[in-house]
Write an enzyme that holds these catalytic residues in place. Structure first.
Site, short mmCIF file in Angstrom:
data_model
loop_
_atom_site.label_atom_id
_atom_site.label_comp_id
_atom_site.label_asym_id
_atom_site.label_seq_id
_atom_site.Cartn_x
_atom_site.Cartn_y
_atom_site.Cartn_z
CB SER A 165 32.59 1.60 -4.09
OG SER A 165 33.94 1.27 -3.82
CG ASP A 166 34.82 1.34 -10.50
OD1 ASP A 166 35.85 0.69 -10.22
OD2 ASP A 166 34.49 1.57 -11.67
CB ALA A 167 39.02 1.19 -8.09
#
Ligand code: BGC
Length: 770
Positions: free
Chosen positions: A291-293
């Site tokens: 996932s992105d942050a």
């Protein structure tokens, strides 16, 4: 979000601390045996893992050396609760953490260290938008090969690159991180980057695992506002936004990052259509998805998931294998909830296993079990490496785009004996590098002033005056997080600096003005409402131009800016973008003719903010621009952009002739060869990018007036002529049709143009018969 990260990082230790359980694992368990195939090794390892250890492999945490202590992470490593760390860039710290994972954790599973190696690591290359301006896929591959070499020596075996978001709105700050507006060019550059990072085998020395991002549609943020929802039709998604990602998958990219934003109301991080149907089913992607942050936790913030547990269930089910998050224990949706979700049967063990398997496969694939550690001596040799610096200089030369050169002011006559270098960016080491320059030694960056001083013959006076400061109302995300905090947000420097600069210009024979934007003014969280030159830069340019001196404008920036005023008044304009650590030298090389500009715009350059979004591959209308008497669809400014996609001048000129196709009529599925002669019609050697555009005249859906479908670089001596051959295969002639809701390759007449930009006039046509 970033601010919360900093605060929450402080409570990390407590939440990660629990007792270590030590079980004996046979010293040379099967999964350590490199002679076995990866799936056997994964099977063996997984058969030994507890559920907690499996969940741990899906947990990726930030480690910020600036405000975290390594001891905060250690307990989680010992317990096998962390699978990956990001943002550690010091090899000794990497080895320290790795030693705990491989010596003190029960199963000795090495950590995968990730970092944003976007355009260099220790050696900073031009920003991605600049690299794309080279239209030179070999160059892009070589640059990313060096970036991979530097990062992997440091123990970083995974980069969060390439960034493949098509961007058609220069207000969006992250336009700087991608390859511009075009799916064809974007796809070619995507594949080159994957090859550069991973080589034939990401486990081989000097290579690492690539991660294509942000999957998908992030570049279509409404209003250019970072993180805003994107609404993209299926046709636009398949024809425009997805091709670079598919090209990366075809090139064997090892991982993907899910994007932050809502795509057609479904957040990309919980989007099974993207992460499962497209990525895995349609494209056969075998790598893993991160996932992105904090994007999993943020499914709640989006108003999509009910709570963090629901977020974890929906992200994992949609296809997010690993969660990237802050080490707070609060946002870690996976590590805090997956065990409970399995108990409640909201997530199955099979789903967990599938995600864990993909992460472990990647770890075996990069050879981490055999080579978990950074070679600290080798890592040290990556600082200021002369071979890498040489490449950075070449890359910067080849990424610049010459926009204007009235009266052939460039290359400069060596006769000028006093030079005024003016502008707030001319002597800035920070700004020459660009966004995502986080692991280099900024002191080694070469500014334009330094580059010019090193270039000119002795006795030439080079003086510098900034003239103005660049004002902004808000600090950017990266400044807030990493500093330094900007000192002058709303102020501009006093009138005395402005006058000093004008005075210096008046007393000099030649003026080089260096204007644009600070590095943090583009990138993540750095969108802006207009593309005007910020601050009083235009005023300064007007005052200096009024002196009538030979003047060159060098632009340092991460997006097209409104330079309409300059293009009729300033004789020479060179777009250097953020050219990287060797930028100052490369700019001087170009200005004095030791290098010839070869770059072409990977993006349509608007006249002003009001034209945005503007891109060349628009559909025809009932009032085509080619119609006799057509003026403009706006009554105040022309409809046409300031510079078309693909545009860029050289110090010589090129002529195109003899455009022909291998057959006037081809059958469905057959290829058509397009041939054209390109000639250097000037007096200097040069290099041109011959670009092939097509238009399908009729079909189940309307097609854009032009689409890039091929290009080739040609190096030509003065007077030399070469024949360029480009192929239009079934793939180039196929598109996703909104009418049939699928891929179509249709009988039709196709226009063909070849030339030096998207306004190419040399035309022919062919038909695809039934
Ligand atoms: C960005 C990603 C990046 C990640 C890790 C996020 O904020 O959107 O592009 O890879 O941080 O640094």
């Amino acid at each position: 979000m970033i601010l919360t990260r900093r605060l929450l990082a402080c409570v990390a230790a407590a939440l990660l601390l629990t007792n270590t359980v030590a079980f004996a694992i046979p010293e040379r368990a099967t999964y350590f045996d490199p002679s076995l195939p990866i799936d056997k090794r994964v099977d063996d390892l997984m058969s030994r893992m507890t559920e907690d250890e499996k969940i741990g492999q899906l947990n990726q945490l930030f480690y910020f050396a600036q405000f975290m202590k390594p001891e905060m992470i250690d307990p989680g490593l010992r317990e096998g609760k962390i699978g990956s760390l990001l943002f550690v860039t010091d090899p000794a710290t990497i080895n320290r953490f790795q030693k705990i994972a491989v010596e003190q954790s029960r199963l000795k599973i090495p950590l995968l260290f990730g970092f944003d190696v976007i355009h260099g690591f220790r050696t900073i290359f031009p920003v991605p938008l600049a690299l794309a301006s080279s239209w030179d896929v070999d160059l892009v591959e070589r640059v990313q090969t060096i970036a991979a070499r530097e990062a992997s020596a440091t123990g970083i075996r995974w980069t969060f690159a390439p960034m493949l978001d098509i961007a058609r709105d220069p207000r969006w700050g992250r336009i700087v991180e991608g390859a511009g507006e075009d799916p064809f060019l974007g796809a070619r550059i995507a594949a080159a980057q994957v090859r550069g990072f991973q080589g034939q085998d990401p486990a081989s020395p000097g290579r690492l695992l690539a991660c294509m991002k942000h999957f998908a549609g992030y570049g279509a943020a409404a209003g250019g506002r970072d993180y805003d929802a994107a609404y993209i039709s299926d046709a636009e998604l398949y024809n425009v936004y997805l091709p670079p990602f598919q090209a990366a998958v075809d090139a064997g990219v090892g991982s993907a990052m899910s994007a932050y934003m809502d795509l057609n109301d479904v957040p990309a991080t919980g989007n099974a259509f993207l992460l499962h149907d497209v990525l895995r089913k349609q494209w056969g992607f075998k790598g893993f998805v991160v996932s992105d942050a904090d994007a999993v936790g943020n499914l709640v913030t989006h108003g999509f998931a009910e709570d963090k547990a629901d977020a974890a269930a929906r992200a994992l089910t949609a296809g997010v294998d690993m969660e990237m998050s802050i080490p707070s224990g609060i946002s870690n949706a996976y590590s805090n909830n997956l065990a409970k979700l399995i108990k409640e049967k909201r997530v199955t063990t099979a789903q967990l296993d599938e995600a864990v398997r993909r992460v472990l496969e990647a770890k075996f694939k990069v050879g981490l079990f055999e080579n978990p550690y950074a070679d600290e001596a080798r890592a040290a040799s990556m600082h200021n490496n002369p071979e890498h610096r040489k490449m950075a200089r070449i890359a910067a030369q080849r990424s610049a785009v010459l926009l204007r050169n009235e009266g052939n002011l460039l290359p400069l006559d060596p006769k000028f004996s006093s030079i005024a270098v003016i502008g707030p960016l001319a002597d800035s080491k920070r700004d020459i590098r660009g966004s995502w320059s986080l692991a280099d030694d900024m002191k080694t960056a070469v500014t334009v002033v330094e580059g010019i001083r090193a270039k000119v013959r002795s006795g030439v006076k080079v003086e510098y005056a900034p003239g103005v400061d660049i004002a902004r109302s808000y600090p950017s995300l990266f400044e807030l997080f990493f500093g330094p905090r900007p000192k002058l947000w709303n102020e501009t420097q006093g009138p005395e600096e402005f006058d000093k600069a004008v005075k210096l210009a008046r007393s000099s024979e030649l003026v080089v003005m260096v204007l644009g934007q600070h590095e943090e003014m583009s990138g993540e969280g750095a969108s802006q409402s207009t593309i005007e030159l910020p601050g009083r830069q235009r005023e300064l340019l007007e005052a200096v131009s009024a002196l009538g001196k030979p003047t060159v404008l060098v632009l340092i920036n991460g997006r097209p800016l409104d330079i309409s005023w300059a293009v009729t008044r300033v004789p020479a304009i060179l777009e250097a973008w953020h050219p990287g650590a060797e930028g100052g030298n490369a700019i001087a090389d170009l200005l004095w003719g030791d290098a010839t500009p070869v770059g072409k715009l990977p993006i349509t350059w608007p006249r002003s903010s009001g034209q945005i979004p503007i891109y060349y591959a628009r559909n025809l209308t009932q009032e085509p621009e080619s119609k006799p008497g057509f003026k403009s669809r706006y009554w105040d400014i022309p409809t046409s952009p300031l510079y078309p996609f693909g545009y860029g001048l050289s110090y010589t000129s090129f002529g195109y002739s003899n455009l022909r196709v291998s057959k006037g009529t081809a059958k469905l599925g057959e290829s058509v060869e397009v041939t054209v002669d390109v000639e250097n019609t000037g007096r200097r050697a040069g290099e041109e990018v011959a670009q092939l555009y097509i238009h399908q005249r009729s079909g189940s859906a309307s097609r854009p007036t032009r689409e890039l479908k091929g290009f080739e670089r040609v190096v030509l001596a003065p007077g030399e002529k070469k024949t360029v051959r480009l192929t239009l295969g079934k793939r180039e002639l196929t598109y996703w049709s909104s009418a049939t809701r699928g891929w179509v390759h249709e009988p039709a007449t196709f226009d063909v143009w070849v030339g030096g930009d998207s306004n190419a006039t040399l035309h022919t046509e062919f038909q695809i018969a039934r």
